[in-house]
Design a protein around this motif. Structure first.
Motif, PDB file in Angstrom:
ATOM      1  N   LYS A 150      -1.212 -18.260  -1.290  1.00  0.00           N
ATOM      2  CA  LYS A 150      -1.082 -16.888  -0.816  1.00  0.00           C
ATOM      3  C   LYS A 150      -2.028 -16.627   0.344  1.00  0.00           C
ATOM      4  O   LYS A 150      -3.110 -17.201   0.425  1.00  0.00           O
ATOM      5  CB  LYS A 150      -1.373 -15.899  -1.953  1.00  0.00           C
ATOM      6  CG  LYS A 150      -0.340 -15.929  -3.077  1.00  0.00           C
ATOM      7  CD  LYS A 150      -0.630 -14.866  -4.112  1.00  0.00           C
ATOM      8  CE  LYS A 150       0.426 -14.867  -5.212  1.00  0.00           C
ATOM      9  NZ  LYS A 150       1.755 -14.499  -4.714  1.00  0.00           N
ATOM     10  N   TYR A 153      -6.184 -11.296   1.369  1.00  0.00           N
ATOM     11  CA  TYR A 153      -5.894  -9.863   1.461  1.00  0.00           C
ATOM     12  C   TYR A 153      -6.185  -9.292   2.836  1.00  0.00           C
ATOM     13  O   TYR A 153      -5.488  -8.379   3.306  1.00  0.00           O
ATOM     14  CB  TYR A 153      -6.720  -9.106   0.412  1.00  0.00           C
ATOM     15  CG  TYR A 153      -8.205  -9.066   0.733  1.00  0.00           C
ATOM     16  CD1 TYR A 153      -8.753  -8.008   1.450  1.00  0.00           C
ATOM     17  CD2 TYR A 153      -9.060 -10.108   0.354  1.00  0.00           C
ATOM     18  CE1 TYR A 153     -10.108  -7.986   1.780  1.00  0.00           C
ATOM     19  CE2 TYR A 153     -10.394 -10.094   0.677  1.00  0.00           C
ATOM     20  CZ  TYR A 153     -10.912  -9.031   1.389  1.00  0.00           C
ATOM     21  OH  TYR A 153     -12.232  -9.021   1.727  1.00  0.00           O
ATOM     22  N   PHE A 156      -3.780  -8.412   5.771  1.00  0.00           N
ATOM     23  CA  PHE A 156      -2.911  -7.240   5.695  1.00  0.00           C
ATOM     24  C   PHE A 156      -3.693  -5.950   5.976  1.00  0.00           C
ATOM     25  O   PHE A 156      -3.202  -4.859   5.709  1.00  0.00           O
ATOM     26  CB  PHE A 156      -2.250  -7.171   4.318  1.00  0.00           C
ATOM     27  CG  PHE A 156      -1.468  -8.423   3.977  1.00  0.00           C
ATOM     28  CD1 PHE A 156      -0.154  -8.559   4.384  1.00  0.00           C
ATOM     29  CD2 PHE A 156      -2.062  -9.463   3.280  1.00  0.00           C
ATOM     30  CE1 PHE A 156       0.565  -9.718   4.090  1.00  0.00           C
ATOM     31  CE2 PHE A 156      -1.362 -10.619   2.977  1.00  0.00           C
ATOM     32  CZ  PHE A 156      -0.044 -10.744   3.388  1.00  0.00           C
ATOM     33  N   SER A 157      -4.903  -6.098   6.529  1.00  0.00           N
ATOM     34  CA  SER A 157      -5.761  -4.932   6.752  1.00  0.00           C
ATOM     35  C   SER A 157      -5.999  -4.690   8.234  1.00  0.00           C
ATOM     36  O   SER A 157      -6.029  -5.634   9.039  1.00  0.00           O
ATOM     37  CB  SER A 157      -7.105  -5.112   6.044  1.00  0.00           C
ATOM     38  OG  SER A 157      -7.877  -6.110   6.698  1.00  0.00           O
ATOM     39  N   ALA A 180       3.961 -13.714   3.186  1.00  0.00           N
ATOM     40  CA  ALA A 180       4.184 -12.346   2.712  1.00  0.00           C
ATOM     41  C   ALA A 180       5.157 -12.412   1.538  1.00  0.00           C
ATOM     42  O   ALA A 180       6.265 -12.927   1.667  1.00  0.00           O
ATOM     43  CB  ALA A 180       4.754 -11.476   3.834  1.00  0.00           C
ATOM     44  N   ASP A 181       4.737 -11.887   0.385  1.00  0.00           N
ATOM     45  CA  ASP A 181       5.550 -12.005  -0.821  1.00  0.00           C
ATOM     46  C   ASP A 181       6.739 -11.050  -0.824  1.00  0.00           C
ATOM     47  O   ASP A 181       7.737 -11.292  -1.495  1.00  0.00           O
ATOM     48  CB  ASP A 181       4.685 -11.750  -2.061  1.00  0.00           C
ATOM     49  CG  ASP A 181       3.660 -12.850  -2.273  1.00  0.00           C
ATOM     50  OD1 ASP A 181       3.917 -13.992  -1.838  1.00  0.00           O
ATOM     51  OD2 ASP A 181       2.601 -12.579  -2.866  1.00  0.00           O
ATOM     52  N   THR A 182       6.626  -9.936  -0.091  1.00  0.00           N
ATOM     53  CA  THR A 182       7.702  -8.946  -0.050  1.00  0.00           C
ATOM     54  C   THR A 182       7.896  -8.479   1.389  1.00  0.00           C
ATOM     55  O   THR A 182       7.018  -8.650   2.247  1.00  0.00           O
ATOM     56  CB  THR A 182       7.375  -7.713  -0.917  1.00  0.00           C
ATOM     57  OG1 THR A 182       6.226  -7.038  -0.361  1.00  0.00           O
ATOM     58  CG2 THR A 182       7.080  -8.118  -2.356  1.00  0.00           C
ATOM     59  N   ASN A 183       9.042  -7.860   1.656  1.00  0.00           N
ATOM     60  CA  ASN A 183       9.293  -7.293   2.978  1.00  0.00           C
ATOM     61  C   ASN A 183       8.284  -6.194   3.296  1.00  0.00           C
ATOM     62  O   ASN A 183       7.865  -6.035   4.449  1.00  0.00           O
ATOM     63  CB  ASN A 183      10.717  -6.748   3.062  1.00  0.00           C
ATOM     64  CG  ASN A 183      11.754  -7.842   3.102  1.00  0.00           C
ATOM     65  OD1 ASN A 183      11.464  -8.976   3.499  1.00  0.00           O
ATOM     66  ND2 ASN A 183      12.976  -7.536   2.686  1.00  0.00           N
ATOM     67  N   GLN A 185       5.169  -6.069   2.264  1.00  0.00           N
ATOM     68  CA  GLN A 185       3.909  -6.717   2.622  1.00  0.00           C
ATOM     69  C   GLN A 185       3.961  -7.238   4.056  1.00  0.00           C
ATOM     70  O   GLN A 185       2.989  -7.111   4.813  1.00  0.00           O
ATOM     71  CB  GLN A 185       3.617  -7.852   1.645  1.00  0.00           C
ATOM     72  CG  GLN A 185       2.181  -8.344   1.689  1.00  0.00           C
ATOM     73  CD  GLN A 185       1.894  -9.388   0.640  1.00  0.00           C
ATOM     74  OE1 GLN A 185       2.729 -10.250   0.356  1.00  0.00           O
ATOM     75  NE2 GLN A 185       0.710  -9.330   0.044  1.00  0.00           N
ATOM     76  N   ASN A 188       3.625  -4.287   6.374  1.00  0.00           N
ATOM     77  CA  ASN A 188       2.247  -3.815   6.428  1.00  0.00           C
ATOM     78  C   ASN A 188       1.390  -4.697   7.337  1.00  0.00           C
ATOM     79  O   ASN A 188       0.552  -4.199   8.100  1.00  0.00           O
ATOM     80  CB  ASN A 188       1.646  -3.765   5.022  1.00  0.00           C
ATOM     81  CG  ASN A 188       2.235  -2.649   4.172  1.00  0.00           C
ATOM     82  OD1 ASN A 188       2.789  -1.682   4.703  1.00  0.00           O
ATOM     83  ND2 ASN A 188       2.134  -2.773   2.865  1.00  0.00           N
ATOM     84  N   ALA A 189       1.608  -6.012   7.247  1.00  0.00           N
ATOM     85  CA  ALA A 189       0.859  -6.923   8.111  1.00  0.00           C
ATOM     86  C   ALA A 189       1.228  -6.696   9.573  1.00  0.00           C
ATOM     87  O   ALA A 189       0.353  -6.607  10.439  1.00  0.00           O
ATOM     88  CB  ALA A 189       1.138  -8.368   7.715  1.00  0.00           C
TER      89      ALA A 189
END
Length: 257
Positions: A150, A153, A156-157, A180-183, A185, A188-189
């Motif tokens: 993964k 964190y 994504f900030s 990215a595990d989801t669309n 996420q 957000n990135a």
């Protein structure tokens, strides 16, 4: 070379040791060497007979900036791993290379088993801490960081990308290998990146779950048009370039906000 087929050959363990509660195992066959950590997938596959060759398309795509950024360049690689990018980049004249790796054991492994070039300046530090405190300025930042399988964190900030801008020149490029595990996420990135780097392209892979992002303060040129202008050395590093460029998607400036 079909590295996946070669990985199926009989291999033997070169070294194994516990690092931070996970087992680090270096393996090799007659032609390849790689490592596995904490039971996760094969990483940093190296051709023992051509160690400067980058075998995986994901890793090669992290060097697509070579098509439009001209030396001399100061390059920061966040995440040393098996030093594959360093072995390739050190063959190009007038590049200054710095690598940051959180684990001294990984640095030692890269030095002992993966031909980490002596020309590379290596810091044993967490990537986010280095970015927060360094006073150096870079032309290109490569981010190839994973915790297990993964992305960390901070990718994504907003803060991380603000700091990247603070340590780069006004025509900088940021290359990111992202899981990215989801669309949501991924969105957000991209939103966090877009606040600092207005020009983004992404490289999608059908055989891998991660993507590579090309993030630039300047407009990203049509990479397909630049192949003819690259040196023979660059083309040898970015072999199979046509299939890589076919995966590039340019994100319109207004699409992510």
């Amino acid at each position: 070379m079909d590295s996946e087929a070669l990985l199926m050959e009989d291999s033997f363990i070169v070294e194994q040791k516990m690092i931070d509660g996970g087992l680090l195992v270096v393996k090799e066959t007659e032609q390849l060497k790689w490592f596995e950590y904490a039971g996760f997938s094969t990483q940093s596959v190296m051709n023992k007979h051509k160690p400067t060759q980058i075998l995986t398309p994901v890793s090669r795509s992290l060097l697509l900036f070579l098509l439009f950024k001209q030396a001399p360049l100061s390059i920061l690689n966040l995440g040393l791993g098996g030093a594959g990018l360093e072995r390739a980049l050190v063959t190009i004249p007038n590049l200054t290379l710095t690598a940051v790796e959180a684990s001294q054991s990984i640095i030692d492994m890269a030095t002992s088993y993966f031909n980490l070039p002596k020309e590379v300046k290596v810091f044993c530090q967490k990537a986010e801490q280095y970015v927060d405190h360094t006073t150096e300025v870079y032309d290109v930042v490569i981010c190839d960081l994973f915790i297990g399988e993964k992305s960390p964190y901070f990718l994504f900030s907003d803060h991380f990308y603000q700091q990247i801008v603070n340590i780069t020149c006004d025509q900088a490029v940021l290359m990111i290998n992202l899981q990215a595990d989801t669309n949501l996420q991924l969105f957000n990135a991209l939103s966090a990146i877009k606040k600092q780097f207005p020009h983004i392209a992404l490289v999608e892979f059908t055989d891998y779950s991660n993507i590579v992002l090309i993030c630039s303060l300047q407009k990203i040129p049509n990479l397909s048009m630049l192949i003819k202008d690259t040196t023979e050395l660059t083309q040898s590093i970015l072999f199979d370039i046509d299939s890589l460029l076919a995966k590039v998607i340019y994100i319109p400036n207004s699409e992510v906000s």
